[in-house]
Design a protein around this motif. Structure first.
Motif, short mmCIF file in Angstrom:
data_model
loop_
_atom_site.label_atom_id
_atom_site.label_comp_id
_atom_site.label_asym_id
_atom_site.label_seq_id
_atom_site.Cartn_x
_atom_site.Cartn_y
_atom_site.Cartn_z
N ARG A 1 -7.80 1.89 -3.05
CA ARG A 1 -6.82 1.37 -1.81
C ARG A 1 -7.79 1.39 -0.55
NH1 ARG A 1 -2.27 6.00 -1.26
NH2 ARG A 1 -1.57 4.33 0.28
N GLN A 2 -8.90 2.01 -0.53
CA GLN A 2 -9.59 2.00 0.58
C GLN A 2 -10.41 0.71 0.67
OE1 GLN A 2 -10.18 3.46 3.44
NE2 GLN A 2 -8.77 5.33 3.08
N GLU B 1 -7.48 6.34 -4.58
CA GLU B 1 -7.90 6.37 -3.11
C GLU B 1 -9.22 5.27 -2.91
OE1 GLU B 1 -7.23 6.25 0.53
OE2 GLU B 1 -6.22 7.40 -0.97
N GLN B 2 -10.30 5.22 -3.71
CA GLN B 2 -11.31 4.43 -3.64
C GLN B 2 -10.66 2.92 -3.56
OE1 GLN B 2 -13.99 5.60 -6.60
NE2 GLN B 2 -15.11 6.92 -5.14
N GLU C 1 -3.62 10.23 -9.83
CA GLU C 1 -4.66 9.43 -10.46
C GLU C 1 -4.51 9.59 -11.89
OE1 GLU C 1 -8.14 7.64 -9.77
OE2 GLU C 1 -7.40 8.94 -8.22
N ASP D 1 1.43 5.58 -2.19
CA ASP D 1 1.34 6.87 -1.78
C ASP D 1 1.60 7.88 -2.76
OD1 ASP D 1 0.65 5.70 0.55
OD2 ASP D 1 2.43 6.07 1.66
N ASP E 1 0.89 -1.41 0.05
CA ASP E 1 -0.08 -0.04 -0.04
C ASP E 1 0.92 1.23 0.05
OD1 ASP E 1 -2.61 1.24 0.20
OD2 ASP E 1 -1.89 2.00 1.94
#
Length: 172
Positions: A103-104, A100-101, A30, A26, A22
């Motif tokens: 990864r979440q 981000e979505q 996008e 960082d 993960d």
């Protein structure tokens, strides 16, 4: 061959390898998510979709077996020699996700995966023949299926995303 002495050790290894992977995302933007580069077989997006797809598919096998259903692996319509179709389905399923979505969602999936393992007995994890779906392709104990669909690809794809980033720097 990797072997674990307990489910706790397996969970710790999953969390550790996921965290290392993960962290590699960082500094990605996008815009870079879908950039395909020569020398790396998947884009960052495809890596995330692949991992999400496998984590969720294996849990679906487990849930189906618990409901008393016969589990056909990898799916009722895709055979083991057609994994490209499976991966294409994963990519389609997550195509609208932002970095981000995704990864979440992967973090949530890893958390659910570890919770599932924490609920299993040592016999279920390490004993032979504990699940019908583990005997379909190879007669592996459950822990090996869990390892090969979490720790192993987390390590492999960390290496690939690092390679992708090195090649990408040369093209920018």
């Amino acid at each position: 061959m990797i072997s674990y002495l307990s489910g706790i050790e397996l969970i710790e290894r999953i969390r550790y390898t996921h965290l290392r992977l993960d962290e590699e995302f960082d500094d990605l933007t996008e815009v870079e998510l879908h950039v395909r580069l020569d020398g790396v077989d998947r884009t960052p997006y495809e890596i995330l979709a692949y991992l999400l797809g496998w984590l969720q598919l294996v849990q679906q096998w487990e849930q189906a077996e618990r409901r008393g259903e016969v589990v056909i692996t990898p799916t009722a319509t895709i055979r083991w020699n057609e994994l490209g179709k499976l991966y294409a389905g994963f990519y389609e399923q997550y195509k609208d996700g932002t970095l981000e979505q995704l990864r979440q969602e992967l973090r949530r999936s890893v958390q659910a995966w570890c919770q599932w393992i924490a609920e299993l007995s040592e016999q279920e994890l390490f004993g032979a023949g504990q699940r019908q779906w583990t005997a379909n392709q190879a007669a592996w104990p459950l822990w090996k299926w869990l390892h090969i669909n979490s720790v192993a690809p987390f390590q492999t794809f960390r290496t690939r995303i690092r390679k992708w980033k090195k090649i990408h720097v040369l093209h920018v």
